[in-house]
Design a protein around this motif. Structure first.
Motif, PDB file in Angstrom:
ATOM      1  N   LEU A 282       0.818  -1.208   0.000  1.00 18.54           N
ATOM      2  CA  LEU A 282       0.000   0.000   0.000  1.00 18.54           C
ATOM      3  C   LEU A 282       0.856   1.264   0.000  1.00 18.54           C
ATOM      4  O   LEU A 282       0.428   2.307  -0.498  1.00 18.54           O
ATOM      5  CB  LEU A 282      -0.921  -0.026   1.224  1.00 18.54           C
ATOM      6  CG  LEU A 282      -2.079   0.965   1.279  1.00 18.54           C
ATOM      7  CD1 LEU A 282      -2.964   0.840   0.041  1.00 18.54           C
ATOM      8  CD2 LEU A 282      -2.894   0.749   2.536  1.00 18.54           C
ATOM      9  N   ILE A 283       2.082   1.171   0.523  1.00 17.86           N
ATOM     10  CA  ILE A 283       2.954   2.356   0.625  1.00 17.86           C
ATOM     11  C   ILE A 283       3.312   2.883  -0.765  1.00 17.86           C
ATOM     12  O   ILE A 283       3.134   4.063  -1.062  1.00 17.86           O
ATOM     13  CB  ILE A 283       4.226   2.035   1.438  1.00 17.86           C
ATOM     14  CG1 ILE A 283       3.853   1.719   2.890  1.00 17.86           C
ATOM     15  CG2 ILE A 283       5.204   3.198   1.387  1.00 17.86           C
ATOM     16  CD1 ILE A 283       5.003   1.198   3.726  1.00 17.86           C
ATOM     17  N   ILE A 284       3.815   1.997  -1.634  1.00 16.59           N
ATOM     18  CA  ILE A 284       4.180   2.427  -2.990  1.00 16.59           C
ATOM     19  C   ILE A 284       2.928   2.855  -3.750  1.00 16.59           C
ATOM     20  O   ILE A 284       2.945   3.833  -4.505  1.00 16.59           O
ATOM     21  CB  ILE A 284       4.937   1.311  -3.737  1.00 16.59           C
ATOM     22  CG1 ILE A 284       6.283   1.027  -3.058  1.00 16.59           C
ATOM     23  CG2 ILE A 284       5.161   1.693  -5.197  1.00 16.59           C
ATOM     24  CD1 ILE A 284       7.095  -0.068  -3.704  1.00 16.59           C
ATOM     25  N   GLY A 285       1.835   2.123  -3.545  1.00 18.35           N
ATOM     26  CA  GLY A 285       0.574   2.479  -4.198  1.00 18.35           C
ATOM     27  C   GLY A 285       0.136   3.888  -3.845  1.00 18.35           C
ATOM     28  O   GLY A 285      -0.283   4.667  -4.719  1.00 18.35           O
ATOM     29  N   ARG A 286       0.245   4.240  -2.562  1.00 21.44           N
ATOM     30  CA  ARG A 286      -0.118   5.596  -2.138  1.00 21.44           C
ATOM     31  C   ARG A 286       0.845   6.638  -2.711  1.00 21.44           C
ATOM     32  O   ARG A 286       0.434   7.756  -3.053  1.00 21.44           O
ATOM     33  CB  ARG A 286      -0.103   5.674  -0.610  1.00 21.44           C
ATOM     34  CG  ARG A 286      -1.365   5.087   0.031  1.00 21.44           C
ATOM     35  CD  ARG A 286      -1.256   5.116   1.526  1.00 21.44           C
ATOM     36  NE  ARG A 286      -2.469   4.646   2.176  1.00 21.44           N
ATOM     37  CZ  ARG A 286      -2.515   4.143   3.398  1.00 21.44           C
ATOM     38  NH1 ARG A 286      -1.405   4.032   4.112  1.00 21.44           N
ATOM     39  NH2 ARG A 286      -3.659   3.732   3.917  1.00 21.44           N
ATOM     40  N   GLU A 287       2.134   6.288  -2.797  1.00 22.56           N
ATOM     41  CA  GLU A 287       3.125   7.205  -3.383  1.00 22.56           C
ATOM     42  C   GLU A 287       2.730   7.560  -4.818  1.00 22.56           C
ATOM     43  O   GLU A 287       2.815   8.724  -5.232  1.00 22.56           O
ATOM     44  CB  GLU A 287       4.512   6.552  -3.390  1.00 22.56           C
ATOM     45  CG  GLU A 287       5.218   6.566  -2.050  1.00 22.56           C
ATOM     46  CD  GLU A 287       6.584   5.896  -2.131  1.00 22.56           C
ATOM     47  OE1 GLU A 287       7.091   5.708  -3.262  1.00 22.56           O
ATOM     48  OE2 GLU A 287       7.141   5.543  -1.076  1.00 22.56           O
ATOM     49  N   ILE A 288       2.320   6.535  -5.576  1.00 20.66           N
ATOM     50  CA  ILE A 288       1.927   6.759  -6.971  1.00 20.66           C
ATOM     51  C   ILE A 288       0.698   7.656  -7.032  1.00 20.66           C
ATOM     52  O   ILE A 288       0.614   8.573  -7.856  1.00 20.66           O
ATOM     53  CB  ILE A 288       1.676   5.413  -7.679  1.00 20.66           C
ATOM     54  CG1 ILE A 288       3.003   4.658  -7.842  1.00 20.66           C
ATOM     55  CG2 ILE A 288       1.012   5.614  -9.039  1.00 20.66           C
ATOM     56  CD1 ILE A 288       2.860   3.235  -8.336  1.00 20.66           C
ATOM     57  N   HIS A 289      -0.263   7.403  -6.152  1.00 24.11           N
ATOM     58  CA  HIS A 289      -1.481   8.217  -6.119  1.00 24.11           C
ATOM     59  C   HIS A 289      -1.136   9.676  -5.803  1.00 24.11           C
ATOM     60  O   HIS A 289      -1.655  10.606  -6.447  1.00 24.11           O
ATOM     61  CB  HIS A 289      -2.452   7.651  -5.075  1.00 24.11           C
ATOM     62  CG  HIS A 289      -3.835   8.201  -5.195  1.00 24.11           C
ATOM     63  ND1 HIS A 289      -4.848   7.911  -4.309  1.00 24.11           N
ATOM     64  CD2 HIS A 289      -4.384   9.071  -6.095  1.00 24.11           C
ATOM     65  CE1 HIS A 289      -5.945   8.539  -4.662  1.00 24.11           C
ATOM     66  NE2 HIS A 289      -5.697   9.249  -5.742  1.00 24.11           N
ATOM     67  N   GLU A 290      -0.256   9.893  -4.836  1.00 23.85           N
ATOM     68  CA  GLU A 290       0.157  11.258  -4.486  1.00 23.85           C
ATOM     69  C   GLU A 290       0.883  11.925  -5.643  1.00 23.85           C
ATOM     70  O   GLU A 290       0.699  13.113  -5.914  1.00 23.85           O
ATOM     71  CB  GLU A 290       1.067  11.232  -3.245  1.00 23.85           C
ATOM     72  CG  GLU A 290       0.338  11.011  -1.933  1.00 23.85           C
ATOM     73  CD  GLU A 290      -0.741  12.066  -1.680  1.00 23.85           C
ATOM     74  OE1 GLU A 290      -0.446  13.277  -1.882  1.00 23.85           O
ATOM     75  OE2 GLU A 290      -1.865  11.691  -1.329  1.00 23.85           O
ATOM     76  N   PHE A 291       1.732  11.148  -6.343  1.00 23.10           N
ATOM     77  CA  PHE A 291       2.455  11.660  -7.517  1.00 23.10           C
ATOM     78  C   PHE A 291       1.470  12.151  -8.571  1.00 23.10           C
ATOM     79  O   PHE A 291       1.635  13.226  -9.155  1.00 23.10           O
ATOM     80  CB  PHE A 291       3.346  10.548  -8.080  1.00 23.10           C
ATOM     81  CG  PHE A 291       3.938  10.847  -9.430  1.00 23.10           C
ATOM     82  CD1 PHE A 291       5.045  11.656  -9.559  1.00 23.10           C
ATOM     83  CD2 PHE A 291       3.377  10.302 -10.586  1.00 23.10           C
ATOM     84  CE1 PHE A 291       5.594  11.939 -10.812  1.00 23.10           C
ATOM     85  CE2 PHE A 291       3.905  10.569 -11.835  1.00 23.10           C
ATOM     86  CZ  PHE A 291       5.023  11.387 -11.944  1.00 23.10           C
ATOM     87  N   LEU A 292       0.412  11.366  -8.817  1.00 22.51           N
ATOM     88  CA  LEU A 292      -0.589  11.732  -9.818  1.00 22.51           C
ATOM     89  C   LEU A 292      -1.326  13.011  -9.418  1.00 22.51           C
ATOM     90  O   LEU A 292      -1.601  13.874 -10.254  1.00 22.51           O
ATOM     91  CB  LEU A 292      -1.596  10.593 -10.000  1.00 22.51           C
ATOM     92  CG  LEU A 292      -1.051   9.304 -10.599  1.00 22.51           C
ATOM     93  CD1 LEU A 292      -2.086   8.188 -10.518  1.00 22.51           C
ATOM     94  CD2 LEU A 292      -0.632   9.508 -12.049  1.00 22.51           C
ATOM     95  N   LYS A 293      -1.628  13.127  -8.130  1.00 18.90           N
ATOM     96  CA  LYS A 293      -2.341  14.318  -7.655  1.00 18.90           C
ATOM     97  C   LYS A 293      -1.451  15.560  -7.726  1.00 18.90           C
ATOM     98  O   LYS A 293      -1.907  16.641  -8.121  1.00 18.90           O
ATOM     99  CB  LYS A 293      -2.843  14.092  -6.223  1.00 18.90           C
ATOM    100  CG  LYS A 293      -4.010  13.125  -6.145  1.00 18.90           C
ATOM    101  CD  LYS A 293      -4.713  13.145  -4.807  1.00 18.90           C
ATOM    102  CE  LYS A 293      -3.922  12.460  -3.727  1.00 18.90           C
ATOM    103  NZ  LYS A 293      -4.696  12.302  -2.474  1.00 18.90           N
ATOM    104  N   GLN A 294      -0.165  15.408  -7.376  1.00 26.71           N
ATOM    105  CA  GLN A 294       0.761  16.544  -7.433  1.00 26.71           C
ATOM    106  C   GLN A 294       0.949  17.041  -8.864  1.00 26.71           C
ATOM    107  O   GLN A 294       1.040  18.235  -9.110  1.00 26.71           O
ATOM    108  CB  GLN A 294       2.108  16.146  -6.838  1.00 26.71           C
ATOM    109  CG  GLN A 294       2.103  16.019  -5.317  1.00 26.71           C
ATOM    110  CD  GLN A 294       3.389  15.415  -4.787  1.00 26.71           C
ATOM    111  OE1 GLN A 294       4.371  15.292  -5.510  1.00 26.71           O
ATOM    112  NE2 GLN A 294       3.370  15.013  -3.522  1.00 26.71           N
ATOM    113  N   LYS A 295       0.991  16.087  -9.803  1.00 30.83           N
ATOM    114  CA  LYS A 295       1.164  16.441 -11.215  1.00 30.83           C
ATOM    115  C   LYS A 295      -0.150  16.898 -11.852  1.00 30.83           C
ATOM    116  O   LYS A 295      -0.164  17.301 -13.017  1.00 30.83           O
ATOM    117  CB  LYS A 295       1.702  15.228 -11.989  1.00 30.83           C
ATOM    118  CG  LYS A 295       3.120  14.842 -11.634  1.00 30.83           C
ATOM    119  CD  LYS A 295       4.128  15.752 -12.293  1.00 30.83           C
ATOM    120  CE  LYS A 295       5.546  15.277 -12.059  1.00 30.83           C
ATOM    121  NZ  LYS A 295       6.539  16.147 -12.705  1.00 30.83           N
ATOM    122  N   GLN A 296      -1.251  16.788 -11.085  1.00 30.78           N
ATOM    123  CA  GLN A 296      -2.589  17.124 -11.576  1.00 30.78           C
ATOM    124  C   GLN A 296      -2.945  16.337 -12.830  1.00 30.78           C
ATOM    125  O   GLN A 296      -3.563  16.848 -13.765  1.00 30.78           O
ATOM    126  CB  GLN A 296      -2.709  18.627 -11.839  1.00 30.78           C
ATOM    127  CG  GLN A 296      -2.578  19.456 -10.570  1.00 30.78           C
ATOM    128  CD  GLN A 296      -2.836  20.931 -10.798  1.00 30.78           C
ATOM    129  OE1 GLN A 296      -3.061  21.366 -11.907  1.00 30.78           O
ATOM    130  NE2 GLN A 296      -2.805  21.698  -9.722  1.00 30.78           N
TER     131      GLN A 296
END
Length: 514
Positions: A282-296
């Protein structure tokens, strides 16, 4: 998209909403930008009467590369019906869409008649391109080769390839990929050797071939020895590790890719999220989700599906539902991931309610065989026997889906769990497909719970006839005899275990440290 909507408001206020050039740019950004929104582009496209060949091409191109390639063909039909003139850009996009629809149906194991119809549609488009004088352009010819290959019309693909007056390296690579797609590696190797020029795409095709046959070490060797790599090279090897279930190596290679400074794509993140889903990372999965949100970046299509699936399989159902509800366009696989996630974690009522909502949005996503596996699991976990029978019939009556072994397995599980052992036995004996050990083991486990020794003996006998029994099978039957104090039978089962060399494996648990 927020800035685009503000700009659009200004356009409307200043009376420029009927400016064809401006509308075209609005559609282009919404449809094709990484931070765009295809559903919003569709809304603008539907509302304008100033449709040009460029706006049609934009929508066809966007859908051809999306998870909804069939919509590209619908828009092409609309373009043709409205007498909007097609051009050399129209045909590569719509032909790619035909190929991707065929590939999608094949991956969903639902090709059948639909695949044949798509092939015919491709032939029709080829005829129009020929009539309008576009079928001798390189981009169109390459797209024809791709389309015919994906539709299984390999001879047609080869004919287009042979008739090309100027075969580019892209044409050679596409034809090689067609042969790889049907596992004709001899023809693929022959063409690879004859190819006058090889580029990074050529070597990527070779990696793809090794990945397809499961030889990940050979794929990795080609990857290491390549004179140059691109993001597709990395994506191919990462997806290869995911394919053979070596999720640890897939995630390690993803980290290497990040360290190397290679820009990740949707394909990269979709593969990595698949690895996270299977390992519970779940940690890497959340990192990817945060990356997508930061990049909009827009979370839609395959990437959105992978994110929903990852959260659902990791048990974070609230986040899965949040991502699911935030998607404006949901493919059937996205509905399936959410329904399955709810069902497996015991939220049967919510799973069935979501299915009802899916049926009301029939045009958005049509339920398929995987949908009904999720529904039957939901019924099984809640003990909804009558509902299970209803949905099993509903699958056939309304959607013309022929039940396969997995559907029968779900019914056996449902009936066995809730003490309907005779009905479960009847399903196994009367189903039109050959049974397997999984079904008989399900029944055997239920016989232990409900103390049905006669059915247990029959289930065990059927397992023995299909394959050598496992330690769990013997222990289950032995325990049933022990509870009835039939000690001679207990001894007989243990002798069978000894004679067959079957030993009881010790139980084990797995914990995560740091």
């Amino acid at each position: 998209m927020k800035q685009l909507k503000q700009t659009q408001s200004l356009i409307i206020k200043t009376g420029l909403k009927n400016n064809s050039s401006i509308l075209t740019k609005l559609i282009f950004f919404s449809a094709l930008s990484p931070s765009g929104n295809l559903q919003y582009a569709q809304t603008i496209f539907d509302e304008t009467t100033l449709k040009t060949s460029f706006s049609y091409n934009t929508m066809i191109r966007a859908y051809a590369h999306s998870i909804f390639p069939l919509k590209a063909i619908y828009i092409y039909n609309q373009m043709y019906g409205m007498d909007v003139k097609s051009d050399s850009f129209t045909y590569p996009f719509v032909l790619k869409a035909c190929g991707r629809v065929s590939l999608q149906k094949r991956e969903e194991e639902e090709k059948g008649v639909f695949g044949i119809l798509i092939g015919r549609k491709g032939v029709e488009i080829h005829c129009r391109a020929f009539k309008e004088g576009f079928c001798f352009e390189n981009f169109v010819q390459n797209s024809l080769i791709y389309m015919y290959g994906q539709c299984g019309l390999v001879d047609f693909a080869r004919l287009v390839f042979e008739e090309m007056s100027d075969r580019t390296v892209a044409a050679w690579n596409t034809m090689i990929s067609v042969y790889d797609g049907i596992n004709d590696f001899e023809s693929a190797n022959l063409l690879f050797g004859l190819s006058p020029e090889k580029n990074v795409v050529s070597w990527n095709a070779l990696i793809g071939r090794y990945v397809k046959v499961g030889d990940i070490e050979a794929a990795r060797r080609v990857f290491v020895e390549m004179p140059e790599r691109d993001v597709v090279s990395w994506n191919s090897v990462i997806s290869g590790y995911v394919q053979i279930k070596d999720y640890k190596r897939a995630l390690e290679l993803f980290r290497e890719m990040q360290i190397s400074g290679v820009e990740v794509t949707d394909v990269t993140l979709t593969s990595v999220l698949g690895a996270c889903a299977e390992t519970g990372d779940l940690i890497i999965g959340r990192e990817i989700h945060e990356f997508l949100k930061q990049k909009q970046l827009t979370i839609e299509g395959y990437l959105g599906n992978a994110l929903v699936d990852m959260y659902a399989k990791c048990g974070s159902l609230d986040m899965a539902r949040k991502v699911f509800d935030g998607m404006s366009m949901r493919h059937v696989s996205c509905w399936n991931s959410m329904i399955m996630g709810l069902a497996v974690h015991g939220y049967s009522k919510e799973a069935l309610e979501l299915f009802c909502r899916m049926e009301k949005k029939y045009e958005e996503a049509i339920p398929n065989r995987i949908t009904f596996i999720g529904i039957l699991i939901a019924c099984s976990h809640k003990g909804l026997v009558e509902e299970g029978y209803y949905y099993f019939r509903h699958m056939t009556d309304k959607y013309r889906i022929i039940p396969d072994l997995k559907h029968y397995g779900c019914m056996v599980d449902l009936l066995s769990r809730w003490g309907k052992l005779d009905e479960a036995h009847h399903v196994i004996k009367t189903m039109p497909v050959d049974g397997n050990c999984v079904l008989w083991r399900t029944l055997l486990g239920a016989c232990r719970v409900y103390g049905n020794v006669e059915l247990a003996e029959e289930a065990f006998q059927n397992i023995v006839e299909l394959e050598p029994p496992k330690d769990g099978d013997c222990v289950l039957l032995s325990n049933i005899y022990a509870e009835l104090e039939r000690w001679e039978d207990v001894e007989r089962v243990r002798n069978v275990m000894t004679n067959l060399g079957v030993s009881k494996k010790p139980g084990s648990s797995q914990v995560e440290v740091k």
